[in-house]
Design an enzyme around this catalytic site. Structure first.
Site, mmCIF file in Angstrom:
data_model
loop_
_atom_site.group_PDB
_atom_site.id
_atom_site.type_symbol
_atom_site.label_atom_id
_atom_site.label_comp_id
_atom_site.label_asym_id
_atom_site.label_seq_id
_atom_site.Cartn_x
_atom_site.Cartn_y
_atom_site.Cartn_z
ATOM 1 N N LYS A 161 -28.113 -30.677 17.912
ATOM 2 C CA LYS A 161 -29.016 -30.777 16.769
ATOM 3 C C LYS A 161 -28.367 -30.265 15.476
ATOM 4 O O LYS A 161 -28.536 -30.836 14.402
ATOM 5 C CB LYS A 161 -30.325 -30.032 17.046
ATOM 6 N N ARG A 200 -34.702 -27.575 31.451
ATOM 7 C CA ARG A 200 -33.855 -28.751 31.174
ATOM 8 C C ARG A 200 -32.756 -28.934 32.213
ATOM 9 O O ARG A 200 -32.389 -28.008 32.929
ATOM 10 C CB ARG A 200 -33.182 -28.572 29.806
ATOM 11 N N HIS A 221 -32.547 -39.023 15.145
ATOM 12 C CA HIS A 221 -33.011 -38.468 16.433
ATOM 13 C C HIS A 221 -33.541 -39.631 17.286
ATOM 14 O O HIS A 221 -34.748 -39.775 17.474
ATOM 15 C CB HIS A 221 -34.113 -37.446 16.141
ATOM 16 N N CYS A 247 -41.152 -36.310 23.677
ATOM 17 C CA CYS A 247 -42.106 -37.409 23.534
ATOM 18 C C CYS A 247 -41.601 -38.704 24.160
ATOM 19 O O CYS A 247 -42.105 -39.783 23.851
ATOM 20 C CB CYS A 247 -42.457 -37.632 22.069
ATOM 21 N N TYR A 299 -30.080 -20.425 24.057
ATOM 22 C CA TYR A 299 -30.817 -21.602 24.518
ATOM 23 C C TYR A 299 -30.387 -22.916 23.851
ATOM 24 O O TYR A 299 -30.368 -23.009 22.616
ATOM 25 C CB TYR A 299 -32.341 -21.424 24.294
ATOM 26 N N ASP A 302 -30.854 -39.310 22.841
ATOM 27 C CA ASP A 302 -31.357 -38.314 21.888
ATOM 28 C C ASP A 302 -30.877 -38.515 20.454
ATOM 29 O O ASP A 302 -31.621 -38.260 19.532
ATOM 30 C CB ASP A 302 -30.959 -36.906 22.362
ATOM 31 N N ARG A 328 -36.020 -24.246 20.911
ATOM 32 C CA ARG A 328 -35.539 -24.158 19.540
ATOM 33 C C ARG A 328 -36.488 -23.294 18.721
ATOM 34 O O ARG A 328 -37.686 -23.264 18.972
ATOM 35 C CB ARG A 328 -35.441 -25.543 18.906
ATOM 36 N N SER A 348 -39.280 -34.448 19.812
ATOM 37 C CA SER A 348 -38.830 -33.765 21.023
ATOM 38 C C SER A 348 -39.916 -33.814 22.100
ATOM 39 O O SER A 348 -41.095 -33.610 21.808
ATOM 40 C CB SER A 348 -38.517 -32.304 20.699
HETATM 41 P P1 GTP Z 1 -36.186 -34.231 23.965
HETATM 42 O O1 GTP Z 1 -35.085 -34.115 24.950
HETATM 43 O O2 GTP Z 1 -36.891 -32.943 23.716
HETATM 44 O O3 GTP Z 1 -35.756 -34.848 22.674
HETATM 45 O O4 GTP Z 1 -37.356 -35.125 24.664
HETATM 46 P P2 GTP Z 1 -37.489 -36.689 24.946
HETATM 47 O O5 GTP Z 1 -38.007 -37.364 23.721
HETATM 48 O O6 GTP Z 1 -36.247 -37.218 25.533
HETATM 49 O O7 GTP Z 1 -38.685 -36.742 26.019
HETATM 50 P P3 GTP Z 1 -38.649 -37.059 27.588
HETATM 51 O O8 GTP Z 1 -38.270 -38.470 27.883
HETATM 52 O O9 GTP Z 1 -37.887 -36.003 28.267
HETATM 53 O O10 GTP Z 1 -40.195 -36.916 27.957
HETATM 54 C C1 GTP Z 1 -40.903 -35.726 27.677
HETATM 55 C C2 GTP Z 1 -42.213 -35.704 28.390
HETATM 56 O O11 GTP Z 1 -42.984 -36.855 28.085
HETATM 57 C C3 GTP Z 1 -42.080 -35.685 29.910
HETATM 58 O O12 GTP Z 1 -43.000 -34.753 30.419
HETATM 59 C C4 GTP Z 1 -42.441 -37.067 30.331
HETATM 60 O O13 GTP Z 1 -42.994 -37.072 31.615
HETATM 61 C C5 GTP Z 1 -43.426 -37.509 29.255
HETATM 62 N N1 GTP Z 1 -43.372 -38.972 29.043
HETATM 63 C C6 GTP Z 1 -42.265 -39.700 28.776
HETATM 64 N N2 GTP Z 1 -42.558 -41.022 28.673
HETATM 65 C C7 GTP Z 1 -43.894 -41.127 28.869
HETATM 66 C C8 GTP Z 1 -44.809 -42.237 28.869
HETATM 67 O O14 GTP Z 1 -44.437 -43.391 28.670
HETATM 68 N N3 GTP Z 1 -46.107 -41.929 29.092
HETATM 69 C C9 GTP Z 1 -46.543 -40.652 29.310
HETATM 70 N N4 GTP Z 1 -47.841 -40.462 29.515
HETATM 71 N N5 GTP Z 1 -45.712 -39.591 29.321
HETATM 72 C C10 GTP Z 1 -44.416 -39.821 29.097
HETATM 73 C C1 SPV Z 2 -35.085 -31.546 21.336
HETATM 74 O O1 SPV Z 2 -35.789 -30.536 21.218
HETATM 75 O O2 SPV Z 2 -35.272 -32.583 20.654
HETATM 76 C C2 SPV Z 2 -34.016 -31.568 22.348
HETATM 77 C C3 SPV Z 2 -33.700 -30.328 23.040
HETATM 78 O O3 SPV Z 2 -33.385 -32.603 22.542
HETATM 79 S S1 SPV Z 2 -32.710 -29.271 22.080
HETATM 80 O O4 SPV Z 2 -31.319 -29.567 22.391
HETATM 81 O O5 SPV Z 2 -33.063 -27.913 22.474
HETATM 82 O O6 SPV Z 2 -32.951 -29.517 20.688
HETATM 83 MN MN MN Z 3 -34.236 -34.341 21.287
#
Ligand code: GTP
Ligand code: SPV
Ligand code: MN
Length: 594
Positions: free
Chosen positions: A207, A377, A227, A251, A198, A278, A70, A249
């Site tokens: 979003k 992704r 979110h 996290c 993207y 999400d 983004r 994002s």
């Molecule tokens: P978006 O799709 O961007 O909104 O991301 P998201 O909030 O869904 O994050 P996602 O669950 O994909 O995790 C993102 C990163 O954080 C990955 O590299 C995971 O491995 C890491 N991660 C997720 N949960 C944990 C956790 O409990 N501990 C640690 N250390 N890392 C974590």
């Molecule tokens: C985020 O960045 O929080 C995502 C991926 O879930 S995107 O759809 O690119 O915003």
């Molecule tokens: Mn997201």
């Protein structure tokens, strides 16, 4: 006549007159049409068909190298008055923006097809669903939208003659990042996106609509677009309690939404069910509780780090009908790979940029040596997720027991704490801060304020957004309790102290026990923190009671430093900013001074 709806047709004609496509094709949602589009996209190399025995229905796509996340700096909220976009959004005058972008769109679809995608956020026909139409010149967008939203002619039938739909226009144009714009016109229900291919920039239901436009609609209509992931936690008696959690994002939303309870809980019969990973649309139910709907139909998840142990369910979801974007292509067996999938990087492989990839040169500390882009992704269907909730398609959604905020903080924020009240909870959300990630372009690892994980996604003045949260609280007789978590505290060597992932269940259990008054807590300056022995650490090798004390400690000196950051952030807002939050800040200061 593309559709039977006059307003839809008039708008398509106008957009086509500007972008000049060779032809216009309505996406009807049929498998035969999608298959034809896949064939076309394969012929041009836009997508690559993967090993259909190992990964049935799966494809790989690589974006342009300059187009991998983004672009917050090029994302605009275009309201007639600048103050309605607020101090945290980029603003452009709508008229000026339409004029500027019209020039960029002019003739951009020459030689291309314009696809008309009717889609629904939420179940088609549900009183809470909202409909959109995205016009795009990208087959990749069509294929992704079909997974992420509910696409098809039934949406047009449900819309009928109504002119109330979100008008989304997307053109890849020539992917020029100097002319890339993601613009929102909340007063016109319109989104214009140009020069990107993207994810969050171009899948306009996500979003752009379900957060930026929807947050604006929610403020006016008395609901909220957030979110947030939504999960159901089932106890051994079969009772399911629901939690929504907002993390910025990359996290941990997808991971938490799909977690597998650790052995100690699994053997007793605890289970986690995914409702969303999400986005959550929140409404007050007739029963006085807050109800959450996931308006999406699939997951656009971060690939790196996803593996059998970290997120078994996400990995399983991606084993069929999935589009992978910017991951490693394993040429030996025509499959995909990414950092953290397993310990066997393919020897014969192509990296996310499309170049031959030498895994022996991979250096964990140097992201430029990665085979998969850190923000690569998967786009996967919710129905393929082994832990999808049986309420996933319930148009009413699920009632929330708790709302959880969280960010990526190496220090300061404890593993978990509970807000003293709804108002205090809104304060806790408003002071969220997190280290930036690869999900957006720009520096990674810099701590920034990201209230409610909505900084890049709030479609109006964030001061009013905070006010809306406060007002909603007054209207929910039986409001969820509010918590904050931080899975990312590190030791002096920079290692995460808390094991995270499935073990986050241990924290969720404390949260739900608090909601049901089953466990006590320790009152601190920032809110209620668990007593160290109240987080179950049975079966955790590296975590002792002392580790828990460290993870739960509230360091007054660090929080003192935090205050100046909060004050600086709050100072950006004018008199629209709710007094309740300034009062909460005063209380925090007083508590820390005690
Ligand atoms: P978006 O799709 O961007 O909104 O991301 P998201 O909030 O869904 O994050 P996602 O669950 O994909 O995790 C993102 C990163 O954080 C990955 O590299 C995971 O491995 C890491 N991660 C997720 N949960 C944990 C956790 O409990 N501990 C640690 N250390 N890392 C974590
Ligand atoms: C985020 O960045 O929080 C995502 C991926 O879930 S995107 O759809 O690119 O915003
Ligand atoms: Mn997201």
């Amino acid at each position: 006549m593309i559709t039977k709806n006059k307003s839809v047709n008039a708008w398509i004609d106008e957009m086509a007159a500007m972008t000049c496509p060779d032809s216009i094709v309505l996406i009807d949602g049929s498998e035969s049409q999608l298959e034809e589009l896949r064939q076309q996209a394969m012929a041009t190399g836009e997508i690559i068909k993967l090993n259909q025995e190992k990964l049935p229905g799966c494809y790989l796509h690589r974006t342009a190298v300059n187009d991998v996340a983004r672009v917050e700096g090029r994302t605009f909220i275009c309201t007639s008055k600048k103050e309605d976009a607020g101090p945290t959004n980029n603003w452009m005058d709508p008229k000026e923006c339409y004029e500027k972008l019209s020039k960029i769109y002019a003739g951009s679809m020459k030689g291309r097809t314009m696809y008309v995608i009717p889609y629904s956020m939420g179940m088609v026909g549900s009183p809470f669903a909202k409909y959109g139409i995205e016009l795009t010149d990208s087959i990749y967008v069509v294929l992704n939208m079909e997974i992420m939203t509910r696409v098809g002619t039934d949406v047009l039938e449900a819309l009928g003659d109504d002119a109330q739909f979100i008008k989304g226009l997307h053109s890849k144009a020539d992917l020029d990042d100097e002319k890339r714009y993601i613009c929102h016109f909340p007063e016109d229900n319109t989104i214009w996106s140009v020069n990107s291919g993207y994810g969050g920039n171009v899948l306009l239901g996500k979003k752009c609509f379900a957060l930026r436009i929807a947050s604006y609609l929610g403020k006016n209509e008395g609901w909220m677009a957030e979110h947030m992931l939504i999960l159901g936690l089932e106890d051994p008696d079969g009772n399911v309690k629901y939690i929504a959690a907002a993390f910025p994002s990359a996290c941990g939303k997808t991971n938490l939404a799909m977690l597998i309870p650790p052995e100690v809980y699994a053997k007793k019969g605890y289970k986690v069910w995914t409702v969303g990973d999400d986005i959550a649309w929140l409404r007050i139910g007739e029963d006085g509780r807050l109800w959450a709907v996931n308006p999406e139909n699939g997951f656009f998840g971060v690939a790196p780090g996803t593996n059998e142990n970290s997120n078994y369910n996400a990995l399983a979801t991606t084993r069929r009908d999935t589009i992978f974007t910017n991951v490693v292509h394993n040429l030996d067996d025509n499959t995909v790979w990414w950092e953290g999938l397993d310990k066997n990087p393919p020897a014969n492989a192509i990296d996310w940029k499309g170049n031959k990839w030498d895994y022996t040169k991979y250096d964990k500390k140097d992201k430029s040596t990665c085979g998969a882009h850190p923000n690569s992704r998967f786009t996967a269907c919710a129905k393929n997720c082994p832990c999808i909730s049986k309420e996933f398609n319930n148009p009413m959604g699920v009632p929330l027991s708790a709302i959880v905020f969280g960010g990526r903080r190496a220090k300061t924020a404890p593993l978990v704490y509970q807000a003293r009240s709804w108002e205090h909870g809104v304060f806790v959300g408003s002071i969220m801060a997190s280290e930036t990630t690869a999900a957006a372009t720009g520096a990674v690892g810099v701590v920034r304020r990201d209230p409610m994980a909505m900084l890049p996604f709030c479609g109006y003045n964030m001061a009013e957004y905070f006010g809306h949260w406060i007002e909603m609280g007054k209207k929910i007789p039986n409001a969820p309790k509010i918590f904050n978590v931080n899975w990312f505290r590190t030791d002096d060597e920079g290692h995460f102290i808390w094991p995270g992932f499935g073990d986050n269940m241990r924290v969720l259990k404390w949260i739900l026990d608090r909601c049901e008054d089953k466990v006590d807590a320790v009152e601190t300056a920032i809110g209620y923190v668990p007593a160290a022995e109240d987080i179950n650490i049975d079966g955790l090798e590296d975590v002792t009671l002392d580790t828990m004390k460290e993870l739960l400690s509230v360091d007054k000196a660090l929080w003192g430093e935090e205050i100046s950051g909060i004050e600086e952030f709050y100072a950006r807002f004018d008199d629209k900013f709710p007094k309740e939050l300034r009062d909460q800040l005063d209380t925090l200061k007083a508590n820390l001074a005690k």
